[in-house]
Scaffold this active site. Structure first.
Site, PDB file in Angstrom:
ATOM      1  CD  GLU A  26      -8.260   0.991   3.035  1.00  0.00           C
ATOM      2  OE1 GLU A  26      -9.094   0.226   3.232  1.00  0.00           O
ATOM      3  OE2 GLU A  26      -6.975   0.262   3.033  1.00  0.00           O
ATOM      4  CD  GLU A  31      -9.105  -7.228   9.400  1.00  0.00           C
ATOM      5  OE1 GLU A  31      -9.133  -6.588   8.233  1.00  0.00           O
ATOM      6  OE2 GLU A  31      -8.066  -7.711   9.607  1.00  0.00           O
ATOM      7  CD  GLU A  72      -2.881  -1.407   1.934  1.00  0.00           C
ATOM      8  OE1 GLU A  72      -3.053  -0.643   2.968  1.00  0.00           O
ATOM      9  OE2 GLU A  72      -3.568  -2.448   2.064  1.00  0.00           O
TER      10      GLU A  72
HETATM   11  C1  NOJ Z   1      -8.593  -2.600   5.780  1.00  0.00           C
HETATM   12  C2  NOJ Z   1      -9.195  -2.920   4.519  1.00  0.00           C
HETATM   13  O1  NOJ Z   1      -8.943  -2.589   3.409  1.00  0.00           O
HETATM   14  C3  NOJ Z   1     -10.702  -2.290   4.554  1.00  0.00           C
HETATM   15  O2  NOJ Z   1     -11.377  -2.014   3.382  1.00  0.00           O
HETATM   16  C4  NOJ Z   1     -11.585  -2.838   5.889  1.00  0.00           C
HETATM   17  O3  NOJ Z   1     -12.631  -2.177   6.032  1.00  0.00           O
HETATM   18  C5  NOJ Z   1     -10.679  -2.624   6.933  1.00  0.00           C
HETATM   19  N1  NOJ Z   1      -9.431  -3.303   6.871  1.00  0.00           N
HETATM   20  C6  NOJ Z   1     -11.247  -3.534   8.288  1.00  0.00           C
HETATM   21  O4  NOJ Z   1     -11.335  -4.712   8.049  1.00  0.00           O
HETATM   22 CA    CA Z   2      -6.188  -2.101   3.197  1.00  0.00          CA
END
Ligand code: NOJ
Ligand code: CA
Length: 686
Positions: free
Chosen positions: A493, A385, A181
């Site tokens: 994001e 997650e 990233e």
């Molecule tokens: C990082 C991810 O890229 C994002 O999309 C997600 O909302 C968060 N982690 C939490 O899982």
């Molecule tokens: Ca991410």
């Protein structure tokens, strides 16, 4: 060594099957432009070299290995023989950027043998299998099993890539904490340090190349370390076990792949890695529907809601119903809900031990909402997650997938939020029982094994997988077509977390770098152009639409709050219409890092879409509609940057609409704003 001993070792099968040694074996692409040489030099070092139109692209570059518990295979080797083959086939993708893929290549396999480690020991060596396509080359090492050495422990792979001409590289650093990233750097090739693949280069004569790998299975991801000048060497992602790769018996490495093209379009419209992967192992996967989706997501990313329980909890039953209703009304098949399950309340970042993948928070009615969604023709999209804790995830994996399967949840987004090198695992590799925790890399052998385990477990329940903080894509979607998308780059994001966090050139760089690997869950569609604390995006409104054409994924999010989507009915109309599955895709205008305009044809109708993204420089582009079907008129609906639009000011919201009739061969002049974009829908007249 006695003959029977030699024959008993399966290495013999591979080495003896090859015909008598030839001097400097060469192989050409079907069109004759690319030529590859495989040989040993005067020190017995195996090497390969690549030229195109008689000009060197890859100067002689070494091949070989270091091991943790035996001598290297890197010099004093001899060629034992060669074999040849060729292919000219076409295969169909269940979904993708294009329906049919042509696989036309010539193959040369050369056997190299080294010295036995001791008299009487089995012969050591490898075969290098080289495939040469019109669009590039792929080669891998094949190791036969050795009776007296059943486990191979690789300290590192020593494949070199010596770029012959000077040129420019677009790359992200490998081995740093933030995985893949990073914003891309554009430098001279001599200024690259350690880079992830795909790495893209434009050489002095305009030739475009990209170095990557295909079919990364049960092996560590390859980084490229620049040794000196333009000489790169593979560095395998580390392992906590000492050896970077441990394999039992016969095995082959992933393919080392180099796309070679005249221009940027040739780099993009290139199926090299897909062709190097094995065909579909899952059979009919028509249960996976390319999908557009919305979700309870941007609210957490932009800090308005929380994943954890409490007053600002995002994943409530009530809010999810609103999202399901909106999806049903607007034709989105999926609704992603994050923060639905126990584990988010504490310190989940890089920890993950508290995550449950089956227990929903009390204010989230998983069963009821799944049924409610289904009744409305919508599906929840699942979310796992892990905080990078794969030991915890794998222990629950069968139950977690079975639960989703039972509820009709058929896409799951997974996540591995942990700094690079902090995947928490137990050493569940080939022989070892889990004897305690180890820390692994996001692209090390253990995590590579993990991803495939998840994809295979999901496939049993007809579930498609979309990992974030993943391992890079190496074309395995061909073999496992339920591995539909992933993150693996800076996604949308980042724009929530600071003004212009992804610069305006980010997406027009992704198209020619990260996107060469495969689909990305970039999550476009932030029509408010705002993140946390209203920080602005380096984007015009039209660019948010152009992203659906520039960055391919068979699951495409409309990532903004539903209120914001509803507040932009004309943009929402485009997002509703744009397909996530194509029968053809072409780059019609663009340069690496500057801009990218695609023409794509819907897989399920005769509609075409044209559009894409621009960097910070305003430009006038001429688009030729060369790909439309001949003899038809198309009604073109156009979303373009307003005359004064720029990502730099509030004028980023300025958009203009237009309508025209166009036919194949027509041209259109369009101005792309700084940070701008374009989207055109073309419907054939009846
Ligand atoms: C990082 C991810 O890229 C994002 O999309 C997600 O909302 C968060 N982690 C939490 O899982
Ligand atoms: Ca991410």
């Amino acid at each position: 060594m006695t003959l029977s001993r030699f024959l008993s070792a399966s290495l013999a099968t591979s080495l003896l099957a090859l015909t008598a040694p030839a001097l400097a074996a060469t192989v050409k692409s079907p069109d004759g432009r690319i030529e590859v040489t495989l040989d040993t030099d005067n020190e017995g070092k195996p090497f390969y070299a690549v030229s195109r139109d008689g000009k060197p692209v890859i100067a002689p570059s070494s091949l070989g290995f270091d091991f943790t518990n035996e001598d290297p295979l890197r010099r004093d080797m001899v060629v034992t023989g060669e074999s040849r083959a060729s292919a000219d086939t076409r295969w169909e993708q269940p979904w993708g950027e294009r329906r049919f893929v042509t696989d036309r290549h010539n193959e040369l396999a050369v056997g190299f043998k080294g010295k036995p480690t001791a008299p009487g020991r089995d012969q050591r060596g490898f075969t290098v299998r080289m495939r040469v396509f019109d669009g590039g080359i792929g080669f891998r090492y094949e190791f036969a099993g050795r009776a007296d050495h059943p486990v191979t422990s690789i300290a590192d792979e020593l494949t070199e890539f010596v770029i012959a001409p000077e040129g420019t590289a677009w790359w992200i650093p490998a081995g740093d904490w933030n995985r893949y990233e990073y914003p891309y750097s554009q430098t001279a090739i001599e200024e690259v340090s350690s880079a992830h693949t795909p790495i893209t280069m434009r050489l002095a004569d305009g030739t475009h190349i990209s170095i990557h790998e295909a079919a990364l299975v049960d092996y560590s991801g390859m980084w490229l370390k620049r040794m000196q000048g333009r000489r790169f060497r593979s560095t395998l992602s580390p392992s906590s076990r000492g050896a970077k790769v441990v394999r039992k018996g016969a095995f082959e490495t992933p393919w080392r792949a180099i796309r070679i093209a005249d221009d940027a379009a040739g780099l993009v419209e290139n199926d090299l890695e897909l062709n190097l992967n094995e065909p579909n192992k899952l059979g009919n996967v028509s249960w996976f529907e390319p999908t557009k989706y919305i979700g309870i997501w941007w609210g957490m990313i932009s800090n308005r809601w929380t994943w954890a329980q409490g007053e600002r909890h995002g994943a409530t039953t009530e809010r999810t119903k609103q999202y399901i209703d909106f999806a049903a009304k607007n034709g989105f098949r999926g609704v992603l809900v994050e923060g639905w399950d126990y584990g988010w309340d504490g310190n989940w970042f890089g920890n993950g031990r508290d995550f449950s993948f089956t227990r929903a928070y009390p204010d989230f009615d998983l069963e009821g909402l799944s049924a409610y969604a289904k009744k409305k023709g919508v599906r929840l999209i699942g979310h796992h997650e892990t905080g990078g804790n794969i030991a915890n995830y794998e222990a629950q994996l069968p139950d977690a997938m079975a639960l989703y399967g039972k509820l009709g949840i058929d896409v799951v987004k997974t996540g591995y939020v942990a700094d690079a090198g902090n995947i928490i695992s137990c050493s569940a590799d080939i022989a070892d029982p889990c004897a305690g925790q180890t820390m692994e890399w996001h692209d090390g052998q253990r995590q590579v094994q993990h991803h495939l385990r998840v994809v295979q477990e999901a496939a049993k329940h007809r579930i498609a997988v979309n990992p974030h903080e993943p391992v890079k894509d190496t074309g395995l979607r061909r073999t496992y077509p339920n591995w539909v998308s992933r993150e693996g780059a800076r996604g949308m994001e980042y724009n929530a977390w600071g003004p212009f966090n992804n610069g305006p050139d980010h997406e027009p760089t992704l198209v020619y770098t990260r996107m060469l690997a495969g689909p990305m869950d970039f999550t476009p569609g932030i029509l408010s152009l705002k993140g946390d604390n209203d920080v602005p995006l380096a984007s015009t409104l039209a660019k948010q639409l152009g992203l659906y054409l520039a960055i391919y994924s068979p699951i495409q999010m409309a990532a903004d709050f539903i209120e914001s989507l509803a507040a932009h009915p004309r943009e929402l109309a485009f997002i509703k219409a744009v397909p996530a599955d194509w029968s053809e895709s072409h780059l019609v205008a663009g340069e690496v890092g500057d801009y990218a305009i695609f023409a794509r044809k819907d897989r399920n109708s005769d509609d075409w879409y044209v559009g894409g993204v621009n960097d910070a420089t305003a430009r006038d582009v001429t688009i030729r509609f060369d790909h439309l079907d001949a003899g038809r008129s198309y009604d073109a609906t156009i979303w373009k940057d307003g005359p004064d639009a720029t990502y730099l000011t509030e004028a980023r919201h300025q958009i203009a609409y237009d309508a025209k009739t166009v036919r194949k061969g027509d041209t259109m002049h369009v101005r792309l704003a700084p940070g701008g974009g374009l989207a055109i829908r073309l419907k054939p007249r009846k």
